[in-house]
Design an enzyme around this catalytic site. Structure first.
Site, short mmCIF file in Angstrom:
data_model
loop_
_atom_site.label_atom_id
_atom_site.label_comp_id
_atom_site.label_asym_id
_atom_site.label_seq_id
_atom_site.Cartn_x
_atom_site.Cartn_y
_atom_site.Cartn_z
N ARG A 15 20.76 38.37 46.89
CA ARG A 15 20.92 39.67 47.55
C ARG A 15 20.79 40.79 46.53
O ARG A 15 20.79 40.56 45.33
CB ARG A 15 22.29 39.74 48.24
CG ARG A 15 22.43 38.83 49.44
CD ARG A 15 23.88 38.76 49.94
NE ARG A 15 24.74 37.98 49.05
CZ ARG A 15 26.02 37.75 49.28
NH1 ARG A 15 26.61 38.26 50.35
NH2 ARG A 15 26.73 37.03 48.43
N LYS A 75 27.87 40.79 44.20
CA LYS A 75 28.92 39.88 43.75
C LYS A 75 29.62 40.42 42.50
O LYS A 75 29.11 41.29 41.81
CB LYS A 75 28.33 38.50 43.46
CG LYS A 75 27.84 37.78 44.70
CD LYS A 75 28.96 37.56 45.73
CE LYS A 75 29.98 36.54 45.29
NZ LYS A 75 31.04 36.34 46.30
N TYR A 94 31.85 43.23 45.76
CA TYR A 94 32.85 42.21 46.09
C TYR A 94 33.47 41.72 44.78
O TYR A 94 32.76 41.36 43.85
CB TYR A 94 32.22 41.02 46.80
CG TYR A 94 31.78 41.29 48.22
CD1 TYR A 94 32.71 41.60 49.21
CD2 TYR A 94 30.45 41.20 48.59
CE1 TYR A 94 32.31 41.83 50.52
CE2 TYR A 94 30.05 41.43 49.89
CZ TYR A 94 30.98 41.75 50.85
OH TYR A 94 30.59 41.98 52.15
N HIS A 96 37.08 39.87 44.84
CA HIS A 96 37.95 38.72 45.13
C HIS A 96 38.82 38.38 43.91
O HIS A 96 38.87 37.24 43.45
CB HIS A 96 37.12 37.51 45.56
CG HIS A 96 36.30 37.75 46.80
ND1 HIS A 96 36.87 37.82 48.05
CD2 HIS A 96 34.97 37.95 46.97
CE1 HIS A 96 35.92 38.04 48.96
NE2 HIS A 96 34.77 38.14 48.33
N GLU A 118 35.88 43.97 49.74
CA GLU A 118 36.66 43.13 50.66
C GLU A 118 38.03 43.69 51.01
O GLU A 118 38.69 43.19 51.93
CB GLU A 118 36.81 41.71 50.09
CG GLU A 118 37.73 41.57 48.89
CD GLU A 118 37.05 41.84 47.56
OE1 GLU A 118 37.70 41.60 46.52
OE2 GLU A 118 35.87 42.28 47.55
N ASP A 270 36.02 32.03 48.40
CA ASP A 270 36.09 33.23 47.58
C ASP A 270 37.52 33.65 47.28
O ASP A 270 37.79 34.29 46.26
CB ASP A 270 35.37 34.40 48.27
CG ASP A 270 33.88 34.43 47.95
OD1 ASP A 270 33.51 34.02 46.84
OD2 ASP A 270 33.10 34.85 48.81
#
Length: 366
Positions: A15, A75, A94, A96, A118, A270
């Site tokens: 992505r 990511k 993101y 996490h 998130e 995740d």
């Protein structure tokens, strides 16, 4: 503001953090967008598309980080990127954090501004930047689970939807959130027998209202989980507690109660996974077997369908990117409570309590 879009370098992450459409919206407002060469290729956008939209294409990731006020990506940064992040630089992606103490400590050390997709949360509790990827992951969980039920990959050798004269497979879904709903839709569409467990009765009522009769709901507790895992062919883990580690609903001893060739797809990986034996895998080596149970625990499942995922993600991230670029992160967060909830680390300090709880850090540490 100068916004940088690096090429994702996590294993098989295809992505990209922004489409040419997003670049155009930013450059129209007078902002400068830098994108690393070939960053969008796997998502269907080439360098010329970005250049035509007004971006400056740079050859290396080092230059993207060095020249940008804000980094927009998909990511979390991996170790190769830690040294590139500058003090005061906004990193919007993101993260996490609750499942990765090393990443958390590295971002604290960098003294950057870490805003996590998130944990951006609207007043009604919804997570607008997580929802589209949860939709993709929930649907993919059934695709991948059905594949790994095949015998060549050590599954039961079972066709999930069955055929006339042969009953369909049984799917157990833990969690009736976005992942669970999308997984149930896909499994039901294939004709599988589906059971959805959750502790939220309103969510179970919703599932009951919208799904066909071969999708049934039950309250989630250890007794019911242990009952269903004995006969389930495919188990989907779709549990989410915003920004925190996922609870371990399936413990290692439960694997021995499952039939050989049962498949677990833990979409909660995740956030540490809702299965005790979960460990993150990649698209390169997506599955492993413990006690004859196949575990599929890819930490970036939507990365396998990058065009769909990139467009779905950037549809929802772009309005927040525009706010951050126009106002700066402090004013943007003052004006938008949802975005403020996305701020996880500022100037070396953790500002999001579930991260402190995940690592048993004293609150005064923040």
């Amino acid at each position: 503001m100068i916004i940088g879009i690096p090429k994702e370098i996590k294993n098989n992450e295809s992505r990209v953090g922004m489409t040419p459409a997003g670049v155009l919206e930013l450059t129209k407002l007078g902002h400068k967008v830098l994108i690393q060469s070939t960053a969008g290729d796997s998502s269907g956008f080439d360098d010329e598309d970005y250049h035509a939209a007004g971006a400056t294409v740079l050859p290396t990731i080092d230059r993207i980080y060095a020249q940008s006020d804000m980094i927009v990506k998909v990511k979390e940064p991996i170790e190769l990127e830690y040294r590139l992040i500058k003090e005061g630089q906004i990193i919007f992606t993101y993260f996490h954090f609750a499942s990765n103490q090393g990443l958390t400590e590295a971002m604290m050390k960098s003294k950057s501004i870490c805003i996590a997709y998130e944990t951006v949360q609207l007043s009604d509790g919804t997570l607008p930047l997580l929802t589209p990827m949860s939709e993709v992951a929930g649907r993919m969980a059934i695709q991948q689970g059905a594949k790994y039920l095949e015998k060549p990959v050590k599954g039961k050798g079972l066709l999930l939807g069955g055929v006339p004269g042969v009953p369909p497979g049984k799917v157990l879904i833990l969690g009736a959130g976005t992942v669970g709903i999308q997984a149930a839709k896909m499994a039901a569409g294939l004709g599988a027998q589906v059971t959805v467990l959750d502790v939220n009765m309103n969510r179970l009522r919703y599932v009951n209202d919208i799904m066909p009769s071969h999708v049934v709901t039950e309250f989630s507790n250890e007794y019911n989980i242990r009952k269903h895992i004995k006969t389930s062919d495919l188990i989907i883990g779709g549990i989410l507690i915003t920004g925190a580690k996922a609870p371990k609903l399936i413990t290692s001893d439960m694997l021995k109660q499952m039939q050989p060739g049962t498949v677990i797809v833990d979409v909660a990986v995740d956030q540490g996974g809702c299965v005790e034996t979960t460990r993150p895998t990649t698209h390169e080596e997506p599955a492993y077997i413990i006690d004859d149970v196949v575990h599929y625990c890819v930490a970036n499942m939507p990365g396998a369908v990058p065009h769909t995922s990139t467009v779905a993600l950037t549809n929802v991230t772009l309005p927040y990117v525009l706010q951050l670029a126009e106002k700066g992160w402090e004013q943007a967060c003052q004006d938008d409570d949802a975005l403020a909830k996305g701020v996880n680390i500022v100037d070396g300090k953790v500002t999001f309590e579930p991260i402190l709880e995940a690592f048993d850090w004293n609150k005064s540490f923040a």
